[in-house]
Scaffold this active site. Structure first.
Site: not given
Length: 268
Positions: A75, A190
Site C-alpha cells: 500500500c 496504488c
C-alpha cells in the site's frame, strides 16, 4: 522473529492481492498471510497522525500474534507515511515497502510526460515529491489524485457494476498533450488499480504503458528473504484476515480464488 512464520502481506483492502499473486509465483513454498485493514478503508482519507498511530499499533499486534518472517506493505499510502516509523519500532522484522514506480517510469518514457495515478494521500506525501526530484527531474510528472478509484476497484473485484464513465472521470487527468508529445506512461501508484488496468486500456484516449508495481515488490521480497526463503512445501494454509471481521460468503469465495482461507481477525 521466527524464520518459520508466514510472509505477511498488508493492504487496506483487496489491492494487495495483486502483490500476493506475484509473491506466490516467485516464492511458491512460502506460507502467506494476507491482512486487510478494511475497517480503516479507504485509508487515504485518514489524518496522517491518526493513520501512523493506527499502523504502529496494528502491526505491533500482528507481529506479536503471527511472528512473520517478513512483512510486505502493499500500500503506497501506508508505506510512504508509516514505513520509516514501522522499521524503527520493529527492527527485528524485515519490511518490504511500496512506493510509486517513478524511477522505472522515468527510465522507460519516450515522450518525457509521465503521470502518477494515486490516492490523495500518496499525492500529498513528501516521499512522492522526493522520488520525482531524485529520479525524474528531466521529465514532466503529473500527479493525479483519485478519491474514488480504490473503492471502484473493490467494487469491480467483487463483481459489482462499475461503469466506464466513472473510471474515465478518475483517470482523464493522466492524459496530457504538450508540444506534439503525449503522456506515454501512467504509474499505478496504488495496488488496487492494476485490477482495473484492462478497463483503463479500453477507455484511454490513447495507448499508454500502465506501470504495475506488483512484480517489482515481489522481486524485492525475494531479495529480502534471501537464504531464508522456504525451499519445501508447508502444511500450513495461506490465510486472510480482515480487521472488520466480515461474515461475507462472497468475500470468502473471492479469496478462495486467490488460494486464501478467510480467518477471524484474531487469528482463529
Amino acid at each position: 522473529m521466527g524464520s518459520n512464520g508466514p510472509v505477511l502481506i498488508f493492504d487496506s483492502g483487496l489491492g494487495g492481492l495483486t502483490v500476493l499473486r506475484e509473491a506466490r509465483y516467485l516464492l511458491p513454498y512460502e506460507t502467506l498471510l494476507y491482512v486487510a485493514d478494511d475497517a480503516a478503508f479507504p485509508i487515504g482519507r485518514w489524518p496522517e497522525a491518526d493513520l501512523r498511530d493506527r499502523m504502529l499499533s496494528l502491526f505491533g499486534e500482528l507481529i506479536a500474534i503471527h511472528r512473520p518472517k517478513a512483512i510486505v506493505i502493499a500500500c503506497n499510502t501506508a508505506f510512504t507515511l508509516a514505513g520509516d516509523a514501522l522499521r524503527k519500532a520493529y527492527p527485528d522484522v524485515p519490511f518490504v515497502g511500496t512506493v510509486p514506480a517513478i524511477k522505472p517510469a522515468a527510465e522507460r518514457t519516450s515522450s518525457g510526460l509521465i503521470s502518477v495515478l494515486a490516492t490523495p494521500g500518496t499525492v500529498r506525501r513528501t516521499y512522492t515529491r522526493s522520488l520525482i526530484d531524485s529520479f525524474a527531474k528531466q521529465c514532466h510528472v503529473r500527479l493525479v489524485g483519485s478519491d474514488n478509484l480504490a473503492e471502484l476497484s473493490e467494487r469491480h473485484l467483487r463483481g459489482e457494476t462499475v461503469c466506464n464513465e466513472e473510471l474515465l472521470t478518475e483517470i482523464s487527468g493522466c492524459f496530457l498533450e504538450r508540444d506534439g508529445r503525449r503522456t506515454d506512461i501512467v504509474v499505478l501508484a496504488c495496488t488496487h488499480y492494476p485490477f482495473l488496468a484492462n478497463r483503463f486500456r479500453r477507455i484511454a484516449p490513447w495507448p499508454v504503458d500502465w506501470l504495475d508495481p506488483a512484480e517489482a515488490i515481489a522481486r524485492q521480497l525475494v531479495r529480502v528473504l534471501g537464504a531464508k526463503a522456504a525451499s519445501s512445501p508447508s502444511s500450513d494454509p495461506d490465510r486472510a484476515l480482515f480487521t472488520s471481521n466480515p461474515d461475507d460468503p462472497g468475500l470468502s469465495r473471492l479469496l478462495a480464488g486467490f488460494g486464501l482461507m478467510l480467518s477471524a481477525a484474531n487469528g482463529a
